[in-house]
Design an enzyme around this catalytic site. Structure first.
Site, PDB file in Angstrom:
ATOM      1  N   HIS A 206       0.873  -1.177   0.000  1.00 17.92           N
ATOM      2  CA  HIS A 206       0.000   0.000   0.000  1.00 17.92           C
ATOM      3  C   HIS A 206       0.906   1.222   0.000  1.00 17.92           C
ATOM      4  O   HIS A 206       1.560   1.518   1.002  1.00 17.92           O
ATOM      5  CB  HIS A 206      -0.876  -0.042   1.256  1.00 17.92           C
ATOM      6  CG  HIS A 206      -1.794   1.119   1.437  1.00 17.92           C
ATOM      7  ND1 HIS A 206      -3.148   1.037   1.233  1.00 17.92           N
ATOM      8  CD2 HIS A 206      -1.557   2.395   1.845  1.00 17.92           C
ATOM      9  CE1 HIS A 206      -3.709   2.212   1.504  1.00 17.92           C
ATOM     10  NE2 HIS A 206      -2.752   3.058   1.872  1.00 17.92           N
ATOM     11  N   HIS A 208       1.650   5.380  -0.792  1.00 16.44           N
ATOM     12  CA  HIS A 208       1.215   6.753  -1.025  1.00 16.44           C
ATOM     13  C   HIS A 208       2.277   7.465  -1.866  1.00 16.44           C
ATOM     14  O   HIS A 208       3.452   7.119  -1.812  1.00 16.44           O
ATOM     15  CB  HIS A 208       0.984   7.479   0.302  1.00 16.44           C
ATOM     16  CG  HIS A 208      -0.268   7.049   0.990  1.00 16.44           C
ATOM     17  ND1 HIS A 208      -1.350   7.875   1.161  1.00 16.44           N
ATOM     18  CD2 HIS A 208      -0.626   5.850   1.535  1.00 16.44           C
ATOM     19  CE1 HIS A 208      -2.324   7.221   1.783  1.00 16.44           C
ATOM     20  NE2 HIS A 208      -1.902   5.984   2.030  1.00 16.44           N
ATOM     21  N   CYS A 239      -4.173  10.391   5.360  1.00 10.21           N
ATOM     22  CA  CYS A 239      -4.593  10.049   6.714  1.00 10.21           C
ATOM     23  C   CYS A 239      -4.834  11.316   7.523  1.00 10.21           C
ATOM     24  O   CYS A 239      -3.953  12.182   7.586  1.00 10.21           O
ATOM     25  CB  CYS A 239      -3.525   9.193   7.396  1.00 10.21           C
ATOM     26  SG  CYS A 239      -3.900   8.798   9.119  1.00 10.21           S
TER      27      CYS A 239
END
Length: 302
Positions: A206, A208, A239
């Site tokens: 995952h 970013h 986030c």
């Protein structure tokens, strides 16, 4: 090449959770429907968090009830604690993705618990599931490449967590670069180390794109043998508890890169671009993902 890469779409959860514009339940369901039509089969649709803390994630139960699991479609709910697990079970999620922060600094701010306490929660959830049943289970180790509060995160820290999850029998382990600080060489090294520590688990990543290394990191992960990657339509994401957090790698960017190279993803790139432009319009901002701005190649009908 015929290798299949599974892309887990996280736009309805990670993509929306840091946006100032709040979408209502019907808009979120429309987003999910468009993603399904574009080829998404595993979608992180909701987060079972307190909507007072993260109002973008309100309506989790209603959203899950309106799009139950079906053949070839697996809605995923994010779980941070025992209460979140109970909500995920009651809501009928196909999958529950439990988040464990790799550092205490991020864990206390994001989830109100240290890493050790979160691992205890994961163990308790595994034990409950063995007795009571429940959704399929995965774990994501957030800030697995660096923390905005505690700084560098070592491979040894992540390996210890992955080994413990593997010993619990968690079938899928994700490494999350929550604040976008990873580099491709560290990604490859960390994946190899985690695979050795938890050889039975499927590995997922995952990334970013905060520092423009997201696709390079995805490339490194695929080269290291990872077949499951998270991405967010339009490059949305971030986030609310991480300073200067920005979006995930765009699903359309990842699909373009992989399909161009001959991998199979099962996504319709044109439909993804259309969806990214639609949801970005709702949010009042242009898509962050490059392919939604530049288009694919060759152009359809050209």
């Amino acid at each position: 090449m015929s290798r299949k890469i599974q892309i887990v779409e996280v736009g309805p959860r990670d993509g929306l959770q840091n946006e100032k514009v709040l979408l209502d339940t019907d808009q979120k369901l429309d987003f999910i429907a468009r993603l399904r039509a574009a080829g998404a089969r595993r979608i992180e649709t909701v987060s079972f968090v307190n909507p007072r803390r993260v109002p973008q994630m309100a309506g989790a139960e209603e959203i899950m009830a309106a799009q139950p699991p079906a053949d070839g479609f697996s809605p995923i709910g994010l779980v941070l604690n025992a209460r979140g697990w109970e909500r995920a079970v009651t809501a009928g999620c196909a999958e529950a993705n439990v988040v464990v922060c790799a550092t205490d600094g991020f864990g206390v701010r994001n989830q109100g618990a240290t890493t050790a306490e979160q691992m205890d929660t994961l163990a308790a959830i595994v034990a409950r599931r063995q007795v009571e049943g429940g959704p399929a289970l995965s774990v994501t180790f957030s800030v697995a490449f660096g923390c905005p509060f505690d700084g560098e995160v070592s491979t040894a820290q992540v390996v210890a967590l992955a080994r413990a999850a593997g010993e619990l029998g968690v079938p899928e382990i994700a490494l999350a670069d929550t604040i976008g600080v990873a580099d491709p060489w560290t990604v490859r090294e960390r994946i190899n180390a985690v695979r050795a520590a938890a050889p039975e688990a499927v590995l997922r990543v995952h990334f970013h794109d905060t520092r423009n290394t997201g696709l390079a990191n995805a490339f490194a992960a695929v080269e290291a043998g990872v077949d499951v990657l998270d991405a967010s339509c339009g490059g949305l994401g971030g986030c609310p508890f991480a300073p200067d957090a920005t979006g995930n790698i765009g699903t359309e960017d990842l699909v373009y890169m992989l399909e161009r190279a001959g991998f199979h993803t099962g996504y319709d790139l044109d439909a993804l671009v259309e969806t990214a432009q639609w949801v970005s319009g709702l949010l009042g901002k242009p898509p962050a993902a490059s392919v939604s701005r530049a288009g694919g190649f060759p152009r359809s009908g050209a």
